[in-house]
Design an enzyme around this catalytic site. Structure first.
Site, PDB file in Angstrom:
ATOM      1  N   GLY A 279     -30.915  -1.884   7.483  1.00 41.41           N
ATOM      2  CA  GLY A 279     -29.527  -1.357   7.729  1.00 41.41           C
ATOM      3  C   GLY A 279     -29.484  -0.158   7.019  1.00 41.41           C
ATOM      4  O   GLY A 279     -29.716   0.164   5.828  1.00 41.41           O
TER       5      GLY A 279
ATOM      6  N   SER B 196     -36.810  -5.164   3.524  1.00 35.13           N
ATOM      7  CA  SER B 196     -37.712  -4.068   3.422  1.00 35.13           C
ATOM      8  C   SER B 196     -38.617  -3.820   2.179  1.00 35.13           C
ATOM      9  O   SER B 196     -40.023  -3.437   2.299  1.00 35.13           O
ATOM     10  CB  SER B 196     -36.970  -2.818   3.592  1.00 35.13           C
ATOM     11  OG  SER B 196     -36.015  -2.654   4.739  1.00 35.13           O
TER      12      SER B 196
ATOM     13  N   ILE C 215     -25.041  -2.104   1.953  1.00 32.28           N
ATOM     14  CA  ILE C 215     -23.774  -2.203   1.799  1.00 32.28           C
ATOM     15  C   ILE C 215     -23.224  -3.492   1.095  1.00 32.28           C
ATOM     16  O   ILE C 215     -21.954  -3.570   0.804  1.00 32.28           O
ATOM     17  CB  ILE C 215     -23.122  -1.968   2.971  1.00 32.28           C
ATOM     18  CG1 ILE C 215     -23.279  -2.914   4.191  1.00 32.28           C
ATOM     19  CG2 ILE C 215     -23.474  -0.461   3.341  1.00 32.28           C
ATOM     20  CD1 ILE C 215     -22.371  -2.629   5.242  1.00 32.28           C
ATOM     21  N   ASP C 216     -23.867  -4.560   1.327  1.00 32.70           N
ATOM     22  CA  ASP C 216     -23.309  -6.000   0.781  1.00 32.70           C
ATOM     23  C   ASP C 216     -23.340  -6.354  -0.507  1.00 32.70           C
ATOM     24  O   ASP C 216     -22.926  -7.192  -1.084  1.00 32.70           O
ATOM     25  CB  ASP C 216     -24.106  -6.850   1.708  1.00 32.70           C
ATOM     26  CG  ASP C 216     -24.153  -6.942   2.963  1.00 32.70           C
ATOM     27  OD1 ASP C 216     -22.934  -6.592   3.650  1.00 32.70           O
ATOM     28  OD2 ASP C 216     -24.956  -7.386   3.901  1.00 32.70           O
TER      29      ASP C 216
ATOM     30  N   ARG D 230      -2.062 -10.551  13.475  1.00 33.16           N
ATOM     31  CA  ARG D 230      -3.121  -9.619  14.256  1.00 33.16           C
ATOM     32  C   ARG D 230      -4.279  -9.802  13.321  1.00 33.16           C
ATOM     33  O   ARG D 230      -4.426 -10.132  12.430  1.00 33.16           O
ATOM     34  CB  ARG D 230      -2.672  -8.071  14.244  1.00 33.16           C
ATOM     35  CG  ARG D 230      -1.278  -7.982  14.980  1.00 33.16           C
ATOM     36  CD  ARG D 230      -1.084  -8.434  16.260  1.00 33.16           C
ATOM     37  NE  ARG D 230       0.391  -8.507  16.797  1.00 33.16           N
ATOM     38  CZ  ARG D 230       0.799  -7.468  17.396  1.00 33.16           C
ATOM     39  NH1 ARG D 230       0.384  -6.235  17.544  1.00 33.16           N
ATOM     40  NH2 ARG D 230       2.214  -7.712  17.957  1.00 33.16           N
TER      41      ARG D 230
ATOM     42  N   VAL E 229     -17.642   0.388  11.361  1.00 31.51           N
ATOM     43  CA  VAL E 229     -16.874   1.612  10.749  1.00 31.51           C
ATOM     44  C   VAL E 229     -17.084   1.432   9.114  1.00 31.51           C
ATOM     45  O   VAL E 229     -16.961   2.530   8.526  1.00 31.51           O
ATOM     46  CB  VAL E 229     -15.624   1.539  10.998  1.00 31.51           C
ATOM     47  CG1 VAL E 229     -14.754   0.237  10.376  1.00 31.51           C
ATOM     48  CG2 VAL E 229     -14.597   2.820  10.553  1.00 31.51           C
ATOM     49  N   GLN E 230     -17.504   0.182   8.637  1.00 23.94           N
ATOM     50  CA  GLN E 230     -17.574   0.249   7.245  1.00 23.94           C
ATOM     51  C   GLN E 230     -18.878   0.991   6.733  1.00 23.94           C
ATOM     52  O   GLN E 230     -18.986   1.181   5.500  1.00 23.94           O
ATOM     53  CB  GLN E 230     -18.076  -1.386   6.750  1.00 23.94           C
ATOM     54  CG  GLN E 230     -16.474  -2.318   7.300  1.00 23.94           C
ATOM     55  CD  GLN E 230     -16.904  -3.791   7.173  1.00 23.94           C
ATOM     56  OE1 GLN E 230     -17.121  -4.375   6.305  1.00 23.94           O
ATOM     57  NE2 GLN E 230     -17.150  -4.063   8.525  1.00 23.94           N
TER      58      GLN E 230
ATOM     59  N   THR F  71      -7.202   8.077 -18.136  1.00 20.37           N
ATOM     60  CA  THR F  71      -7.483   9.557 -18.240  1.00 20.37           C
ATOM     61  C   THR F  71      -8.554  10.032 -17.459  1.00 20.37           C
ATOM     62  O   THR F  71      -9.304   9.542 -17.597  1.00 20.37           O
ATOM     63  CB  THR F  71      -7.500  10.164 -19.735  1.00 20.37           C
ATOM     64  OG1 THR F  71      -7.756  11.321 -19.775  1.00 20.37           O
ATOM     65  CG2 THR F  71      -8.363   9.127 -20.395  1.00 20.37           C
TER      66      THR F  71
ATOM     67  N   ASN G 179     -11.904  11.160 -19.690  1.00 25.06           N
ATOM     68  CA  ASN G 179     -12.400  10.210 -20.021  1.00 25.06           C
ATOM     69  C   ASN G 179     -12.852  10.480 -21.455  1.00 25.06           C
ATOM     70  O   ASN G 179     -14.137  10.336 -21.882  1.00 25.06           O
ATOM     71  CB  ASN G 179     -13.966  10.086 -19.290  1.00 25.06           C
ATOM     72  CG  ASN G 179     -14.731   8.619 -19.425  1.00 25.06           C
ATOM     73  OD1 ASN G 179     -14.165   7.712 -19.553  1.00 25.06           O
ATOM     74  ND2 ASN G 179     -16.184   8.818 -19.379  1.00 25.06           N
TER      75      ASN G 179
END
Length: 826
Positions: free
Chosen positions: A54, A170, A214-215, A343, A350-351, A581, A584
């Site tokens: 992915g 992979s 992404i997970d 809802r 989209v993520q 701040t 940093n």
């Protein structure tokens, strides 16, 4: 007519000779970067990179880093298009070497799908989401004939090193490829596909893994490429949903990705202030009345005046009997039992999309450069490495060990060993889950009676920074739920002196987590403005511990009050400074709240400027960023946008450096194709030099460029303080606030030796603590929150320049030079 005529046999009269670097040190620098640029057989090293599985935001940044680092190291770089195999859906029946040869399928096919990459081929990769070189799921590579053909294609191209960016599947395939490599070569010779002479130089295959997921589900690394950007998309969506939910007093059930890993749901729950989350690692017990408990908690929230309800559910959420918990089930539950207008929103793919966040660009760049280093250091007897981020440091770990431990999580869930599944996640996962539970509830603890109820003051000091409000919210709700009283001090120390102190309730901070700036108000004034009145007001309101959220001014405020303890007993209370701040520059922490939000704001602005510069052709933007005497913002944003040059206070600016930069720009624009001139960015820290201002630097570059390129300036100003805090700043703020409250409570009940022996009162404990360890900075160090006394930190503080004497981020400056091909600065 004053025209200059030049007669030349070169296509571009200003182009530097290929064989002779424009700067005399460049050839020497390139050669010295790595003493082993060639293999033992004298061949030039060739390194290929492919993306598989992915897609994840940041993969392109990883490809860019590998390609450019390989070139700088004197190697040839290749990109394998369409992963292991790009279009295997047409393959029918048994997969053989003969059937595979008919397809143009990534590594398995070879040919034009394995393309040599030059420096400018990856010019715009940083800001592009997904993966430009393509990715695909692969059936053919899982079969030996597929791997056999892939081996042949790599040898034909002279490639003996492969960097794979993908998930655990992979990376498993890549390691299998390496383990079979000797036998694959033998079979290729036996089948007359290659000769013994052709395979002789390629006896060993080097594999290096980069985790693009992404997970954030890979073991042995704290974070994976793409996860933080995905969290950005989720939080942006839920923030938008929250406004309409509040307007209509609705409930929303939001489904996010994560089949076996609940990291996205957990961190989004913290970062958006969700009421409930459902993750596969810690499901509700089927025998318990979790539905009734959830509805009862949501009803309490509504009774307190909350107008919205947000429930986040993982796509792989289950109960303890492994039965799915779906968004539809939860929507029906809230509608039927609580009669809420509910809802359902399924965020879906989209993520995955959009431009990578600054964090993912930086992470992928650092790991990509390290991957090339790992290739060059690899030996046949060393296991394939995976490049990981552990404790905020880039490390190499055993690839297959990490893959195995990742698979163990799914196995633990499958056998309903949820405690084991949680333990297999990194320690911060468990801690963050506990923190979510601690602040999402609105039920005060019954364990603390009045004699144990601590009175905690919260004050913001210094300039605004993203995450300040999130920290106040977490501290207030956590304290309230544990039976303590929280007092909000408005407008910093002038507000404290004026007695602007008010007790906070649970709902007073509702919605603050997504708000930028400082809802309490903040300024740079110190307690020395009137130490006597500060002490008086603390005594008047019986403030028994103090939480200061702010930058260097908050740190020095702690020092001032600590030093005045002998004169003002009211300062003999525990105090914690949570660094907040954008500069940093607070000692005792690696990252301050607001830095991630600020870097993202700078990157967004620079992406737009770079686009404008490219459209205008041959234009350089000199961008001025904040940071005081700290170059953190300049270095990190420069790495994230691919700056050509970075000026920071730690190095300064001089004429020799400006001359190098002009020569480099002339060389780069001379090498650009006539129809593809690139816009370029130079980042200058505001305090880099008193003499060479942003305007002067821009003018010198423009003048010395001899009309080869134009130059403009952009001073970003206070836009760098950001708007809504980034998810990282929100989650960091929550963690720091909760651990800081625990610290205050612990030290309020532990009196230092020699302190008065005062009894508890009905209004709470009488606190008197002069222990130096009770006035501290709460710092992020790797995966841990450490508390260091201000007394100890003074030894590591440059008070004149308002920053620590040692910084870990400065090491990233060298990576910026590598990826900008600034061998003259290396």
């Amino acid at each position: 007519m004053n025209n200059l005529l030049v007669f030349t046999d070169k296509p571009n009269p200003f182009e530097s000779k290929k064989a002779e670097p424009a700067h005399k040190d460049e050839a020497t620098n390139v050669a010295s970067l790595n003493p082993a640029l060639e293999t033992s057989g004298g061949r030039k090293r060739k390194i290929a990179i492919l993306t598989s599985g992915g897609d994840a935001p940041g993969m392109n940044a990883a490809v860019r880093a590998v390609v450019r680092a390989a070139i700088v190291k004197g190697c040839d770089a290749y990109a394998v298009h369409e992963g292991y195999q790009g279009n295997d859906t047409t393959l029918k029946g048994k997969i053989t070497l003969t059937t595979l040869k008919r397809h143009r399928l990534g590594l398995v096919d070879g040919g034009d799908m394995i393309k040599k990459m030059e420096w400018d081929d990856v010019q715009d990769y940083l800001s592009i989401g997904g993966t430009v070189i393509g990715t695909a799921r692969c059936a053919a590579f899982r079969e030996r004939p597929g791997r056999l053909l892939a081996a042949k294609n790599m040898i034909k191209k002279g490639i003996d090193a492969l960097v794979v960016c993908g998930g655990d599947g992979s990376l498993t395939g890549a390691n299998m490829f390496r383990s079979e490599w000797p036998s694959l070569l033998e079979e290729l010779v036996k089948e007359n596909e290659l000769t013994a002479e052709e395979i002789e130089p390629f006896a060993h295959l080097n594999i290096v893994g980069l985790v693009g997921s992404i997970d954030n589900d890979m073991h042995s690394t704290d974070i994976t490429i793409g996860a933080v950007t995905c969290l950005h998309r989720i939080c942006e969506s839920i923030d938008s949903i929250s406004s309409t939910a509040s307007s209509h007093s609705r409930a929303f059930v939001v489904e996010v990705m994560g089949r076996h890993c609940g990291w996205l749901a957990l961190m989004a729950g913290i970062a958006t202030g969700a009421d409930f989350i459902f993750i596969p690692e810690c499901p509700p017990h089927a025998g318990e009345n979790w539905r009734e408990n959830m509805c009862a908690e949501i009803k309490r929230h509504r009774d307190l005046g909350k107008r919205k309800t947000i429930v986040i559910v993982c796509e792989g959420a289950i109960d303890s009997e492994l039965q799915p918990i779906t968004a539809k089930d939860l929507t029906d539950l809230l509608t039927e039992r609580l009669h809420l207008d509910t809802r359902m929103t399924i965020l879906g793919h989209v993520q995955r999309g959009g431009s990578p966040s600054s964090f993912d660009r930086i992470l992928a760049s650092l790991q990509g450069v390290e991957a090339v280093e790992a290739v060059l250091a690899s030996k046949p007897d060393i296991p394939s490495p995976m490049i990981a981020m552990c404790e905020n440091k880039i490390k190499r770990v055993d690839l297959m060990k990490a893959v195995k431990l990742t698979g163990d999580v799914a196995k633990a869930i499958g056998r309903r060993d949820f405690e084991g599944a949680m333990e297999l996640r990194d320690p911060s996962f468990i801690e963050n889950f506990k923190h979510f539970l601690a602040i999402s509830s609105s039920n005060p603890s019954d364990t603390n009676d009045n004699t144990q109820s601590l009175r905690i003051g919260i004050i913001n000091v210094g300039a605004p920074a993203g995450g300040m409000n999130a920290a106040v919210r977490a501290a207030a709700r956590y304290s309230f739920n544990n039976g303590h009283k929280v007092f909000a001090i408005s407008n910093g120390f002038p507000g404290l002196i004026a007695g602007q102190i008010k007790e906070m309730k649970w709902m007073d901070v509702d919605g603050w987590i997504a708000q930028g700036g400082s809802e309490l108000g903040t300024n740079r004034d110190q307690p020395s403005l009137d130490l006597g009145m500060v002490s008086y007001q603390l005594q008047k309101f019986n403030i028994q511990s103090l939480l200061l959220i702010g930058g260097f001014e908050a740190y020095t405020s702690c020092i001032e009050m600590y030093n005045a303890r002998d004169t003002y007993p009211a300062f003999c209370i525990p105090m914690v400074n949570i660094p907040a701040t954008i500069s940093n520059n607070v000692p005792g922490t690696e990252y301050s709240l607001g830095t991630d939000t600020s870097v993202n704001s700078i990157v967004t602005a620079c992406d737009a400027l770079k686009q404008s510069a490219t459209a205008s052709r041959k234009r350089v933007f000199v961008v001025e960023v904040h940071g005081g005497k700290s170059g953190f913002l300049a270095v990190m944003s420069g790495l994230a946008v691919g700056a050509t040059s970075i000026y920071i206070p730690e190095e300064g600016i001089n004429l020799a450096r400006l001359q190098k930069d002009v020569r480099h720009l002339c060389r780069r624009y001379a090498e650009d194709a006539e129809t593809k001139n690139q816009g370029r960015i130079i980042i200058r820290s505001q305090e880099a030099s008193k003499t060479y201002s942003t305007d002067i630097v821009s003018s010198i570059i423009k003048e010395e460029g001899h009309q080869q390129f134009d130059s403009r300036t952009a001073i970003l100003g206070h836009v760098q303080q950001g708007n809504s805090p980034s998810p990282l700043d929100r989650t960091r703020a929550t963690r720091l606030a909760i651990t800081s409250v625990d610290f205050l409570v612990k030290h309020a009940r532990h009196r230092s030796p020699g302190s008065p022996n005062v009894a508890e009162s009905s209004s709470g404990p009488e606190v008197f603590n002069k222990d130096p360890e009770s006035v501290v900075v709460a710092g992020l160090h790797g995966n841990k929150v450490n508390f260091t006394s201000v007394e100890k930190l003074l030894k590591h503080t440059d008070l004149k320049n308002r920053k620590p004497t040692h910084t870990v981020w400065l090491e990233c400056k060298q990576i910026c030079n590598v990826l900008a091909r600034r061998t003259d600065l290396m």
